[in-house]
Scaffold this active site. Structure first.
Site, short mmCIF file in Angstrom:
data_model
loop_
_atom_site.label_atom_id
_atom_site.label_comp_id
_atom_site.label_asym_id
_atom_site.label_seq_id
_atom_site.Cartn_x
_atom_site.Cartn_y
_atom_site.Cartn_z
N HIS A 157 0.84 -1.20 0.00
CA HIS A 157 0.00 0.00 0.00
C HIS A 157 0.87 1.25 0.00
CE1 HIS A 157 -3.04 -2.90 1.30
NE2 HIS A 157 -3.94 -2.04 0.85
N HIS A 206 1.40 -3.34 9.45
CA HIS A 206 2.83 -3.35 9.14
C HIS A 206 3.61 -2.65 10.24
CE1 HIS A 206 2.62 -4.80 4.99
NE2 HIS A 206 1.58 -4.01 4.81
#
Length: 102
Positions: free
Chosen positions: A5, A55
């Site tokens: 992303h 993350h």
């Protein structure tokens, strides 16, 4: 693994930033505002991945760096292709002009 992303966000933002800077003939203020907005969107995409615990921050940083590098590379290749295409068009125009002379 790095954040995909963050990579896509940084790539899209910086490719468009390069485009606005080098190709768009618009008011400086508007162009700068668009560039700031795009940078903030890429930043918030990365931060949202960390806040959502998807993350680690290092994953997002690496994804962002890769996105920027890919955008620089894509812009370099694109500008090189445009220069080559313009050169070929100029050569064709010269050849047509030479053939039309009496």
């Amino acid at each position: 693994f790095f954040s995909g992303h963050a990579l896509i966000g940084a790539y899209a933002a910086f490719f468009l930033i390069f485009y606005f800077q080098l190709r768009m003939r618009i008011n400086r203020f508007v162009r700068s505002l668009l560039q700031i907005v795009l940078s903030l969107i890429a930043y918030f995409v990365g931060i949202s991945r960390v806040i959502d615990n998807r993350h680690w921050i290092t994953d997002v940083i690496v994804g962002g760096i890769l996105g920027v590098l890919f955008a620089v590379h894509a812009w370099y290749v694109q500008s090189k292709n445009l220069k080559l295409q313009n050169t070929q068009n100029d050569l064709q125009a010269e050849s047509i002009a030479l053939n039309q002379r009496p």
